[in-house]
Design an enzyme around this catalytic site. Sequence first.
Site, short mmCIF file in Angstrom:
data_model
loop_
_atom_site.label_atom_id
_atom_site.label_comp_id
_atom_site.label_asym_id
_atom_site.label_seq_id
_atom_site.Cartn_x
_atom_site.Cartn_y
_atom_site.Cartn_z
N GLU A 1 -8.41 -5.44 4.96
CA GLU A 1 -8.24 -5.11 3.55
C GLU A 1 -7.03 -5.81 2.94
O GLU A 1 -7.05 -6.22 1.79
CB GLU A 1 -8.09 -3.59 3.39
CG GLU A 1 -9.42 -2.87 3.60
CD GLU A 1 -9.26 -1.42 3.98
OE1 GLU A 1 -8.97 -1.14 5.17
OE2 GLU A 1 -9.42 -0.56 3.10
N HIS B 1 -12.97 2.78 -0.16
CA HIS B 1 -13.05 1.72 0.87
C HIS B 1 -13.70 0.45 0.31
O HIS B 1 -14.21 -0.38 1.08
CB HIS B 1 -13.94 2.13 2.08
CG HIS B 1 -13.33 3.15 2.99
ND1 HIS B 1 -14.13 3.99 3.75
CD2 HIS B 1 -12.06 3.46 3.30
CE1 HIS B 1 -13.36 4.77 4.48
NE2 HIS B 1 -12.09 4.47 4.23
N ARG C 1 -12.68 15.07 8.02
CA ARG C 1 -13.38 15.45 6.78
C ARG C 1 -14.85 15.76 7.08
O ARG C 1 -15.45 15.12 7.93
CB ARG C 1 -13.31 14.31 5.76
CG ARG C 1 -11.98 14.24 5.05
CD ARG C 1 -11.86 12.99 4.19
NE ARG C 1 -11.11 11.97 4.87
CZ ARG C 1 -10.99 10.71 4.45
NH1 ARG C 1 -11.60 10.33 3.35
NH2 ARG C 1 -10.27 9.83 5.11
N ASN D 1 0.88 -1.17 0.00
CA ASN D 1 0.00 0.00 0.00
C ASN D 1 0.92 1.22 0.00
O ASN D 1 1.45 1.61 1.04
CB ASN D 1 -0.88 -0.05 1.26
CG ASN D 1 -1.86 1.10 1.32
OD1 ASN D 1 -1.82 2.02 0.50
ND2 ASN D 1 -2.74 1.06 2.31
N ARG E 1 -2.49 -2.07 -3.55
CA ARG E 1 -3.71 -1.30 -3.35
C ARG E 1 -3.65 -0.07 -4.27
O ARG E 1 -2.67 0.67 -4.25
CB ARG E 1 -3.81 -0.83 -1.91
CG ARG E 1 -4.99 0.06 -1.71
CD ARG E 1 -5.03 0.67 -0.35
NE ARG E 1 -6.18 1.55 -0.29
CZ ARG E 1 -6.19 2.71 0.34
NH1 ARG E 1 -5.12 3.13 0.98
NH2 ARG E 1 -7.26 3.45 0.34
#
Length: 404
Positions: A383, A179, A240, A7, A90
């Site tokens: 993940e 996601h 956010r 990643n 990823r």
Amino acid sequence: MNVLVINAGSSSLKYQLINIESREVLAKGICERVGSDSAFHKHGIDDNEIVHDTPMEDHDAAMALVLEALTSGPNKVIDSLDEIDAVGHRVVQGGKYFSASAFIDDDVIAKIDELAELAPLHNKAALMGINACRHSMPGKPMVAVFDTSFFQSLPPKAYMYPIPYEYYEKYSLRKYGAHGTSHRYVADRAAQFLDENLSDLKMITCHLGNGCSMTAIDHGVAIDTSMGLTPLDGLMMGTRCGSIDPAIVPFLMEHEDLTFNEVNDVMNKQSGLLGISGISNDLRSVRTASEEGHERAQLAYEMYSHSVKKYLGQYIAEMGGVDVIVVTAGVGENCEKMRRMIFAGLQTMGIILDPEKNRHGKGEREISSDESQVQILIIPTNEELMIALDTLDVVEHMRLEGTL
Ligand code: ADP
């Protein structure tokens, strides 16, 4: 079979070496501040972690350190790179090109590069990781796993924005979601946990961490998700803002004399739990402050749960009901109080949390009461494992076809 999961961020490189048969993480680590003088490499097996301050000029240099740590030194886990069967990367943005994970060849690399316009920092970083692996392990099979591919099944009525159509044609402006790997993983695991087929269920998956998103999965098909063109949209998050009235953007630019970049920064880094509480983006700190009577921390807490409730309602309406609700990620998996607030008052919709089950337990579990028509599950996300499994799937499929 061992799969190395990568990643790559613009100045970081995270990795896990996973044994597919045992699902065991053999080693994991991160290179941080790649390209700066303060770069360091953390590498570990189990709780045994070694941290080295070491210069890394670029992702190639970081990758070389990772491979060295895997194959030599006190925390080595394999004798040679031959024991890495494939690499899974990823990739944040797969745009309209990728509705599934893809074997990395020159064409796939060109498309990831082209899509960098939609996710400039992320896709360029993924390419740096991909190139570093190509340089250090030439010929090793590699697969790209996209955060967006799970949402390519959304119908146009869900992914289009009601702005002039020409912007969609000119810039491909639409909802792509994010996601996706996490939502896909927890949905699959939830169906397995219940011993049901995903294709028989109406499910809502809630990834509630620092970044937050929710997805409506109707009989195994993702039909709507809360993140949009970028991961800024949807739920209120750690820093956010999620969905807000778009008119706030020009208002702030005018009244606070903010540039485009500054207002972007406000919405991405200074909003959410942090912006409202003024304390932290970390829910644990906000919870402590709210319990001590800090009013803005209490408000932040309430807004976070309210935002999840709104999407639950929306997705139940879109699917005409729900059978299973799954919560995952840092907040979803760990915060008993937030789960209580999210599911409070939904009894008339057949959604009833069991307070005892909600308070206790670990790992995958059901937390709804026996009378609840809707099953509420906690499924810890993974993940990296999903990326490793996808990588293996793609590589084995090609081997069977004789194309690898
Ligand atoms: P990221 O999106 O960075 O991967 P995580 O999934 O790790 O985020 O979630 C981070 C969030 O989870 C933080 O807000 C943190 O406070 C929250 N969290 C982690 N553990 C707990 C806990 N025991 N109780 C409440 N919140 C928790």
